[in-house]
Motif scaffolding. Structure first.
Motif, mmCIF file in Angstrom:
data_model
loop_
_atom_site.group_PDB
_atom_site.id
_atom_site.type_symbol
_atom_site.label_atom_id
_atom_site.label_comp_id
_atom_site.label_asym_id
_atom_site.label_seq_id
_atom_site.Cartn_x
_atom_site.Cartn_y
_atom_site.Cartn_z
ATOM 1 N N MET A 37 0.494 -1.108 -0.092
ATOM 2 C CA MET A 37 0.483 0.486 -0.345
ATOM 3 C C MET A 37 1.031 0.815 -0.328
ATOM 4 N N ASN A 38 0.318 2.370 -0.584
ATOM 5 C CA ASN A 38 1.034 3.717 -0.432
ATOM 6 C C ASN A 38 1.420 3.776 0.337
ATOM 7 N N LYS A 39 2.219 5.168 1.488
ATOM 8 C CA LYS A 39 2.973 5.657 2.561
ATOM 9 C C LYS A 39 1.768 6.891 2.668
ATOM 10 N N ILE A 40 0.706 7.219 2.038
ATOM 11 C CA ILE A 40 0.003 7.861 2.484
ATOM 12 C C ILE A 40 -1.996 7.890 3.391
ATOM 13 N N ASP A 41 -2.086 6.907 2.280
ATOM 14 C CA ASP A 41 -3.477 6.402 3.475
ATOM 15 C C ASP A 41 -3.738 5.289 3.106
ATOM 16 N N TYR A 42 -2.629 4.878 2.748
ATOM 17 C CA TYR A 42 -2.404 3.179 4.016
ATOM 18 C C TYR A 42 -3.058 2.283 3.351
ATOM 19 N N MET A 43 -4.340 2.521 1.731
ATOM 20 C CA MET A 43 -4.799 1.150 2.038
ATOM 21 C C MET A 43 -5.423 0.952 0.449
ATOM 22 N N HIS A 44 -4.261 1.905 -0.075
ATOM 23 C CA HIS A 44 -4.574 2.406 -1.926
ATOM 24 C C HIS A 44 -2.757 1.300 -2.057
ATOM 25 N N LEU A 45 -3.417 0.584 -3.323
ATOM 26 C CA LEU A 45 -2.004 -0.124 -3.926
ATOM 27 C C LEU A 45 -1.141 1.329 -4.091
ATOM 28 N N ASP A 46 0.178 1.075 -4.049
ATOM 29 C CA ASP A 46 0.677 2.347 -5.046
ATOM 30 C C ASP A 46 1.476 1.788 -6.670
ATOM 31 N N ALA A 47 1.517 2.928 -6.849
ATOM 32 C CA ALA A 47 1.668 2.354 -8.247
ATOM 33 C C ALA A 47 3.031 1.187 -9.097
ATOM 34 N N GLU A 48 3.675 0.426 -7.985
ATOM 35 C CA GLU A 48 4.109 -0.710 -8.484
ATOM 36 C C GLU A 48 3.561 -1.560 -8.474
ATOM 37 N N SER A 49 2.805 -1.862 -7.463
ATOM 38 C CA SER A 49 2.117 -3.221 -7.137
ATOM 39 C C SER A 49 0.473 -3.066 -7.885
ATOM 40 N N HIS A 50 0.371 -2.231 -9.105
ATOM 41 C CA HIS A 50 -0.508 -2.357 -9.904
ATOM 42 C C HIS A 50 -0.116 -3.165 -11.225
ATOM 43 N N LYS A 51 1.712 -2.666 -11.610
ATOM 44 C CA LYS A 51 2.038 -3.648 -12.495
ATOM 45 C C LYS A 51 2.422 -5.168 -11.869
ATOM 46 N N ARG A 52 2.881 -5.543 -11.069
ATOM 47 C CA ARG A 52 2.981 -6.707 -9.746
ATOM 48 C C ARG A 52 1.956 -7.281 -10.369
ATOM 49 N N LEU A 53 -0.036 -6.289 -9.557
ATOM 50 C CA LEU A 53 -0.798 -7.168 -9.831
ATOM 51 C C LEU A 53 -1.326 -7.895 -11.588
ATOM 52 N N ALA A 54 -0.974 -6.600 -12.222
ATOM 53 C CA ALA A 54 -0.883 -7.628 -13.782
ATOM 54 C C ALA A 54 -0.856 -8.497 -14.118
ATOM 55 N N LYS A 55 0.818 -8.789 -13.708
ATOM 56 C CA LYS A 55 1.328 -9.696 -14.251
ATOM 57 C C LYS A 55 1.204 -10.819 -13.587
ATOM 58 N N GLU A 56 0.779 -11.240 -12.033
ATOM 59 C CA GLU A 56 0.034 -11.974 -11.593
ATOM 60 C C GLU A 56 -0.979 -12.372 -12.133
ATOM 61 N N VAL A 57 -1.632 -11.678 -12.562
ATOM 62 C CA VAL A 57 -3.249 -12.571 -13.341
ATOM 63 C C VAL A 57 -3.205 -12.652 -14.326
ATOM 64 N N ALA A 58 -1.946 -11.874 -15.127
ATOM 65 C CA ALA A 58 -1.650 -12.609 -16.855
ATOM 66 C C ALA A 58 -1.511 -13.609 -16.792
ATOM 67 N N VAL A 59 -0.286 -14.238 -16.009
ATOM 68 C CA VAL A 59 -0.008 -15.966 -15.768
ATOM 69 C C VAL A 59 -1.536 -16.605 -15.111
ATOM 70 N N LEU A 60 -2.414 -16.570 -14.756
ATOM 71 C CA LEU A 60 -3.512 -16.688 -14.341
ATOM 72 C C LEU A 60 -4.548 -16.809 -15.576
ATOM 73 N N ILE A 61 -4.965 -16.365 -16.121
ATOM 74 C CA ILE A 61 -5.387 -15.929 -16.830
ATOM 75 C C ILE A 61 -4.846 -16.973 -18.530
ATOM 76 N N ARG A 62 -3.445 -16.405 -18.515
ATOM 77 C CA ARG A 62 -2.920 -17.944 -19.285
ATOM 78 C C ARG A 62 -3.442 -18.576 -19.117
ATOM 79 N N SER A 63 -3.074 -19.404 -18.028
ATOM 80 C CA SER A 63 -2.850 -20.601 -18.157
ATOM 81 C C SER A 63 -4.660 -21.593 -17.495
#
Length: 208
Positions: A182-208
């Motif tokens: 989470m970001n270090k401002i409100d501590y409940m929303h994803l930081d920018a890099e987390s969006h990218k990491r999440l997308a990569k993991e989801v892509a692996v699951l979709i491809r499987s």
């Protein structure tokens, strides 16, 4: 051959809320758009994120946020659907709903049942359940987190029950808490890099 349509059904973390600006992450950052780039033209990624959305709770302060009410029209709008991704639960942890992690997961069950029985599937029901990244304790006293109240402990309990619901209905499951920060401002929303990491993991699951 038509594109395989994937609906990303979620809250502000699917919408792409940027706590630093108070606006929205751009298309090169937020996870559904990154997912589109990773999967390519074979897939059509539909962003259905709404800030404040819950699974089944009617918010007494803001209207139109009950996910259960909108899920069927959403699916019908984007018919035919190849895959539905549900990432909800963060807002259900708000103190004003007084819900336990088990309660929230039972709300998720209602969404899964409604989605599975909808006559919208390209082939058969294909659902990915994502347990959202936990809300950090600092959120409860941070600017922007004061509307959440006591919420952090509940959020840490979601993954266990979400995985149970996924197994119950034969859905795929991903624990975002193992991937995102989470970001270090409100501590409940994803930081920018987390969006990218999440997308990569989801892509692996979709491809499987």
């Amino acid at each position: 051959m038509s594109e395989k349509r994937i609906i990303c059904f979620g809250d502000s973390n699917t919408w792409g809320y940027d706590a630093e600006t108070g606006g929205r992450f751009d298309e090169n950052t937020r996870y559904p758009k990154v997912l589109q780039k990773l999967l390519g033209a074979e897939f059509d990624i539909v962003e259905e994120g709404l800030c404040g959305r819950t699974t089944v709770f009617e918010d007494p302060i803001n209207e139109g946020l009950k996910g259960l009410d909108y899920l069927l029209p959403c699916l019908q709008t984007h018919n035919p659907v190849y895959c539905l991704i549900i990432m909800l639960g963060t807002n259900d942890c708000k103190e004003r709903f007084s819900a336990t992690p088990r309660n929230i997961a039972d709300g998720l069950r209602r969404l899964i049942i409604k989605a599975r029985t909808a006559e919208v599937w390209e082939d058969k029901p294909n659902i990915l359940i994502i347990a959202p990244g936990p809300i950090e304790k600092e959120c409860e006293t941070a600017p922007g987190g004061d509307g959440m109240g006591v919420c952090s402990d509940r959020s840490y309990g979601l993954a266990k029950y979400y995985e149970e619901r996924a197994k119950e209905f034969g859905c795929k499951f991903l624990d975002a808490g193992k991937i995102v920060t989470m970001n270090k401002i409100d501590y409940m929303h994803l930081d920018a890099e987390s969006h990218k990491r999440l997308a990569k993991e989801v892509a692996v699951l979709i491809r499987s």
